[in-house]
Design a protein around this motif. Structure first.
Motif, PDB file in Angstrom:
ATOM      1  N   UNK A  31     -48.507  53.392 -18.990  1.00 36.86           N
ATOM      2  CA  UNK A  31     -47.654  54.437 -18.413  1.00 36.86           C
ATOM      3  C   UNK A  31     -47.535  54.249 -16.904  1.00 36.86           C
ATOM      4  N   UNK A  32     -48.593  53.791 -16.274  1.00 40.62           N
ATOM      5  CA  UNK A  32     -48.559  53.564 -14.822  1.00 40.62           C
ATOM      6  C   UNK A  32     -47.646  52.399 -14.433  1.00 40.62           C
ATOM      7  N   UNK A  33     -47.271  51.573 -15.393  1.00 44.96           N
ATOM      8  CA  UNK A  33     -46.361  50.458 -15.128  1.00 44.96           C
ATOM      9  C   UNK A  33     -44.895  50.827 -15.374  1.00 44.96           C
ATOM     10  N   UNK A  34     -44.648  52.058 -15.804  1.00 46.36           N
ATOM     11  CA  UNK A  34     -43.280  52.507 -16.071  1.00 46.36           C
ATOM     12  C   UNK A  34     -42.575  52.796 -14.748  1.00 46.36           C
ATOM     13  N   UNK A  35     -41.404  52.203 -14.579  1.00 45.66           N
ATOM     14  CA  UNK A  35     -40.572  52.438 -13.393  1.00 45.66           C
ATOM     15  C   UNK A  35     -39.136  52.636 -13.869  1.00 45.66           C
ATOM     16  N   UNK A  36     -38.523  53.703 -13.419  1.00 43.54           N
ATOM     17  CA  UNK A  36     -37.136  54.013 -13.786  1.00 43.54           C
ATOM     18  C   UNK A  36     -36.933  54.007 -15.304  1.00 43.54           C
ATOM     19  N   UNK A  37     -37.873  54.617 -16.009  1.00 45.05           N
ATOM     20  CA  UNK A  37     -37.823  54.719 -17.478  1.00 45.05           C
ATOM     21  C   UNK A  37     -37.777  53.364 -18.169  1.00 45.05           C
ATOM     22  N   UNK A  38     -38.397  52.367 -17.587  1.00 43.00           N
ATOM     23  CA  UNK A  38     -38.467  51.024 -18.162  1.00 43.00           C
ATOM     24  C   UNK A  38     -39.899  50.497 -18.040  1.00 43.00           C
ATOM     25  N   UNK A  39     -40.296  49.729 -19.025  1.00 50.26           N
ATOM     26  CA  UNK A  39     -41.586  49.039 -18.988  1.00 50.26           C
ATOM     27  C   UNK A  39     -41.335  47.597 -19.393  1.00 50.26           C
ATOM     28  N   UNK A  40     -41.668  46.687 -18.500  1.00 47.49           N
ATOM     29  CA  UNK A  40     -41.458  45.264 -18.753  1.00 47.49           C
ATOM     30  C   UNK A  40     -42.781  44.545 -18.504  1.00 47.49           C
ATOM     31  N   UNK A  41     -43.252  43.832 -19.537  1.00 51.29           N
ATOM     32  CA  UNK A  41     -44.467  43.034 -19.421  1.00 51.29           C
ATOM     33  C   UNK A  41     -44.106  41.571 -19.652  1.00 51.29           C
ATOM     34  N   UNK A  42     -44.742  40.662 -18.937  1.00 45.57           N
ATOM     35  CA  UNK A  42     -44.407  39.237 -19.059  1.00 45.57           C
ATOM     36  C   UNK A  42     -44.893  38.628 -20.377  1.00 45.57           C
ATOM     37  N   UNK A  43     -44.389  37.437 -20.672  1.00 40.52           N
ATOM     38  CA  UNK A  43     -44.790  36.726 -21.882  1.00 40.52           C
ATOM     39  C   UNK A  43     -46.049  35.897 -21.625  1.00 40.52           C
ATOM     40  N   UNK A  44     -47.113  36.592 -21.306  1.00 40.14           N
ATOM     41  CA  UNK A  44     -48.409  35.967 -21.095  1.00 40.14           C
ATOM     42  C   UNK A  44     -49.478  36.940 -21.582  1.00 40.14           C
ATOM     43  N   UNK A  45     -50.705  36.487 -21.635  1.00 37.68           N
ATOM     44  CA  UNK A  45     -51.771  37.344 -22.123  1.00 37.68           C
ATOM     45  C   UNK A  45     -51.904  38.600 -21.256  1.00 37.68           C
ATOM     46  N   UNK A  46     -52.231  39.689 -21.888  1.00 37.46           N
ATOM     47  CA  UNK A  46     -52.334  40.975 -21.190  1.00 37.46           C
ATOM     48  C   UNK A  46     -53.738  41.200 -20.623  1.00 37.46           C
ATOM     49  N   UNK A  47     -54.670  40.294 -20.927  1.00 39.68           N
ATOM     50  CA  UNK A  47     -56.068  40.440 -20.510  1.00 39.68           C
ATOM     51  C   UNK A  47     -56.209  40.628 -19.005  1.00 39.68           C
TER      52      UNK A  47
END
Length: 161
Positions: free
Chosen positions: A96-112
């Motif tokens: 939730x802390x990564x949400x900006x302008x009602x969007x959440x985008x995570x890269x195609x790499x490990x989330x660790x």
């Protein structure tokens, strides 16, 4: 007898001395690595918990902003090895802390490596499950650890909501 006796001695030594010694050594090495990994895992867990504690104030602000405009609210997010309860961590607040302008985008790499995440099951295939609300409609998505995530998406909409 010239070839049978040495072969017999070699086999006896191999199965009665060498093989048990190597198995014992392998077991000791495995136990030492498991203990080392356990200590590392506990450190990672504590760092993630500390990060989440620091994020809570920001989390509440972001949720209030997103609720006010009917935006993206992460209702529940789990990361880890599914089917094993002790290998899942709650990552709702970090996402939730990564949400900006009602969007959440995570890269195609490990989330660790992300803040609030840690590797609770080294070497196993992990997934990320996110249940979220966008414009007061529930959505859900599950991705592999190395996959990119872009939400909201119409395809994530839960039927009947």
């Amino acid at each position: 007898y010239g070839t049978t006796f040495p072969l017999f001695v070699y086999s006896a030594l191999h199965y009665l001395v060498i093989k048990p010694y190597l198995n014992k050594k392998r077991a000791e090495d495995t136990a030492a690595k498991a203990e080392e990994l356990s200590a590392w895992l506990e450190t990672q867990r504590e760092e993630a918990r500390g990060a989440i504690t620091l994020m809570k104030e920001s989390y509440h602000k972001i949720v209030n902003i997103e609720q006010g405009k009917g935006g993206l609210i992460v209702m529940q997010a789990w990361y880890g090895v599914f089917g094993s309860a002790n290998k899942l961590i709650d990552v709702t607040i970090p996402l939730q802390c990564l949400v900006h302008s009602s969007r959440l985008i995570l890269p195609d790499s490990t989330k660790v490596g992300m803040l609030g995440f840690y590797d609770m099951s080294y070497g196993e295939q992990k997934k990320l499950s996110v249940k979220y609300s966008f414009r007061n409609v529930m959505h859900e998505v599950i991705i592999n650890d190395e996959d990119a995530l872009r939400i909201p998406r119409q395809s994530h909409k839960i039927a009947g909501s």
